[in-house]
Design a protein around this motif. Structure first.
Motif, PDB file in Angstrom:
ATOM      1  N   LEU A   1       0.825  -1.212   0.000  1.00  0.00           N
ATOM      2  CA  LEU A   1       0.000   0.000   0.000  1.00  0.00           C
ATOM      3  C   LEU A   1       0.859   1.263   0.000  1.00  0.00           C
ATOM      4  O   LEU A   1       0.545   2.229  -0.693  1.00  0.00           O
TER       5      LEU A   1
ATOM      6  N   SER B   1       3.705   1.580  -1.312  1.00  0.00           N
ATOM      7  CA  SER B   1       4.286   1.696  -2.649  1.00  0.00           C
ATOM      8  C   SER B   1       3.367   2.457  -3.603  1.00  0.00           C
ATOM      9  O   SER B   1       3.840   3.119  -4.534  1.00  0.00           O
ATOM     10  N   GLN B   2       2.058   2.379  -3.377  1.00  0.00           N
ATOM     11  CA  GLN B   2       1.115   3.051  -4.262  1.00  0.00           C
ATOM     12  C   GLN B   2       1.263   4.569  -4.216  1.00  0.00           C
ATOM     13  O   GLN B   2       0.902   5.266  -5.163  1.00  0.00           O
TER      14      GLN B   2
ATOM     15  N   ASN C   1       7.665   1.870  -5.078  1.00  0.00           N
ATOM     16  CA  ASN C   1       8.134   0.720  -4.299  1.00  0.00           C
ATOM     17  C   ASN C   1       9.599   0.798  -3.883  1.00  0.00           C
ATOM     18  O   ASN C   1      10.000   0.195  -2.891  1.00  0.00           O
TER      19      ASN C   1
ATOM     20  N   GLY D   1       3.581  -4.454  -4.796  1.00  0.00           N
ATOM     21  CA  GLY D   1       3.223  -3.041  -4.818  1.00  0.00           C
ATOM     22  C   GLY D   1       3.639  -2.317  -6.076  1.00  0.00           C
ATOM     23  O   GLY D   1       3.240  -1.168  -6.296  1.00  0.00           O
TER      24      GLY D   1
ATOM     25  N   GLY E   1      -0.574  -1.466  -9.662  1.00  0.00           N
ATOM     26  CA  GLY E   1      -1.492  -0.489  -9.057  1.00  0.00           C
ATOM     27  C   GLY E   1      -1.409   0.861  -9.742  1.00  0.00           C
ATOM     28  O   GLY E   1      -1.670   0.981 -10.941  1.00  0.00           O
ATOM     29  N   THR E   2      -1.012   1.877  -9.002  1.00  0.00           N
ATOM     30  CA  THR E   2      -0.955   3.225  -9.547  1.00  0.00           C
ATOM     31  C   THR E   2       0.231   3.397 -10.488  1.00  0.00           C
ATOM     32  O   THR E   2       1.175   2.607 -10.462  1.00  0.00           O
TER      33      THR E   2
ATOM     34  N   ALA F   1       3.536   3.681  -8.673  1.00  0.00           N
ATOM     35  CA  ALA F   1       3.934   2.579  -7.791  1.00  0.00           C
ATOM     36  C   ALA F   1       5.288   2.005  -8.191  1.00  0.00           C
ATOM     37  O   ALA F   1       6.025   1.476  -7.364  1.00  0.00           O
TER      38      ALA F   1
ATOM     39  N   THR G   1      -4.668   1.451 -15.557  1.00  0.00           N
ATOM     40  CA  THR G   1      -5.271   1.402 -14.222  1.00  0.00           C
ATOM     41  C   THR G   1      -6.097   0.137 -14.022  1.00  0.00           C
ATOM     42  O   THR G   1      -5.982  -0.544 -12.997  1.00  0.00           O
TER      43      THR G   1
ATOM     44  N   ASN H   1      -3.740  -3.031 -14.024  1.00  0.00           N
ATOM     45  CA  ASN H   1      -2.866  -3.052 -12.852  1.00  0.00           C
ATOM     46  C   ASN H   1      -3.629  -3.343 -11.570  1.00  0.00           C
ATOM     47  O   ASN H   1      -3.114  -4.035 -10.682  1.00  0.00           O
TER      48      ASN H   1
ATOM     49  N   LEU I   1      -2.847  -6.351  -9.167  1.00  0.00           N
ATOM     50  CA  LEU I   1      -2.529  -6.043  -7.770  1.00  0.00           C
ATOM     51  C   LEU I   1      -3.393  -6.867  -6.819  1.00  0.00           C
ATOM     52  O   LEU I   1      -2.887  -7.498  -5.881  1.00  0.00           O
TER      53      LEU I   1
END
Length: 368
Positions: free
Chosen positions: A285, A287-288, A292, A316, A319-320, A323, A350, A353, A357
């Motif tokens: 989380l 990392s978002q 990372n 991680g 995701g975003t 990240a 998005t 990912n 994730l």
């Protein structure tokens, strides 16, 4: 005024890390403890890897290999499999960002020449996910792995024991996604294969093996750095000019910021509480929001649970967009070629990912 703005746009992570490290200096005044903040082994090993790989890239080997492999393709699906899994396997040995820097431009060119530009965003997103997953396997696959491998003094077998299940499961997910992509006929690829200077490629390849030996603690990393610096300066000093020194400076700034942050009592207590509850989830989380690599550096000061931290920062990377720095690199390469299609890229990025994730978090939660 224009130059600083351009620099910030080009190096947002370095800028942010530098500002944060400067702020932290006011909160924790410089003292003798600062000398222990910076992990010089990580920085020198990263320099060795980047230098040798930059030389290989400059010689055009990856370009030639990719063009050779894609020649004769008549259908989009096998071409996508090829491009995605080349990224997946290449990132294990040349880092995810270097693999994407080398392969995404080739993908843009190949799909354009094959008349399949409408699928470029999807393919580049899948390549990015593939690089982030594949690079998680080895200590040299990405910066956070390199740092954690040296920080916790993993042996290679113990490291692979942690990363292999994650990479295997992620690879299977990639296969399933690629399998459901429809078939489209493509035109014949006609790109000319560049001439490769075999002697230079062999020398850079030998330097890469030397860098790997330094990471695995088979030879002193100081000696490897000196040899690679001297040989590259003799062979082609322009290679040294193109090494990403800003990445090394970013790491140094992060080391200072994280080192100071760990000495602030309320921060230490808060992070300690979170990471005691679940190291992997905390790492994934965090990392978002801060990427990372900084998450790995920061959280390594709060836990001895190296396997969970290693897993968390690699999961991680999905995701975003921020990240993983490799994801930012892919976005910048795509945006430069297709500035009007960035929203489409971000939408596909998005959705896919988030799927990866969630799936990888659930898999690792069961495994751990």
């Amino acid at each position: 005024m224009k130059q600083p703005i351009l620099f910030i746009q080009k190096e947002p992570v370095l800028t942010a890390a530098s500002i944060l490290s400067l702020i932290s200096v006011f909160l924790v005044p410089p003292d003798s403890a600062y000398l222990n903040y910076i992990d010089f082994k990580t920085l020198l090993c990263l320099f060795c890897l980047m230098t040798s790989l930059k030389g290989i890239e400059r010689e055009g080997l990856l370009n030639a290999v990719s063009i050779k492999l894609s020649s004769g393709m008549k259908d989009l699906k096998p071409l996508i499999f090829l491009l995605v899994f080349t990224s997946f396997f290449a990132s294990m040995f040349m880092t995810n960002d270097v693999a994407l820097i080398a392969l995404v431009p080739i993908t843009l060119s190949v799909l354009s020449l094959c008349g399949q530009e409408r699928h470029t965003a999807l393919v580049v997103v899948l390549q990015t996910i593939a690089a982030n997953i594949g690079s998680s396997l080895t200590p040299i696959g990405n910066p956070q792995n390199l740092y954690l491998f040296t920080r916790y003094e993993f042996s290679l077998p113990s490291f692979l024991k942690v990363t292999f299940p994650f990479v295997l499961f992620g690879g299977i997910l990639l296969l399933l996604v690629c399998f459901f992509i429809p078939r489209y006929p493509i035109s014949q690829e006609t790109t000319t294969v560049p001439v490769i200077r075999k002697k230079q490629v062999l020398v850079y390849g030998a330097m890469f093996l030397l860098a790997v030996a330094a990471v695995l603690r088979l030879i002193p990393y100081q000696a490897a750095a000196l040899i690679i610096l001297a040989v590259t300066a003799y062979l082609d000093r322009r290679t040294l000019y193109q090494v990403d020194y800003f990445l090394l400076l970013t790491f140094a700034a992060i080391f200072i910021f994280v080192g100071n942050l760990a000495r602030i009592d309320w921060v230490f207590q808060t992070v300690s509480g979170l990471i005691r509850k679940d190291t992997m989830i905390t790492a994934a989380l965090l990392s978002q929001f801060i990427s990372n690599v900084p998450a790995a550096v920061m959280l390594s000061g709060f836990t001895a649970n190296a396997p969970s931290l290693l897993t968390g920062v690699n999961v991680g990377g999905m995701g975003t967009l921020i990240a993983s720095m490799a994801s930012v690199i892919s976005y910048k390469l795509f945006a430069a070629a297709y500035p009007k299609k960035t929203l489409s890229f971000l939408g596909i990025f998005t959705v896919l990912n988030l799927v990866f994730l969630i799936a990888l978090l659930l898999f690792e939660a069961v495994l751990l």
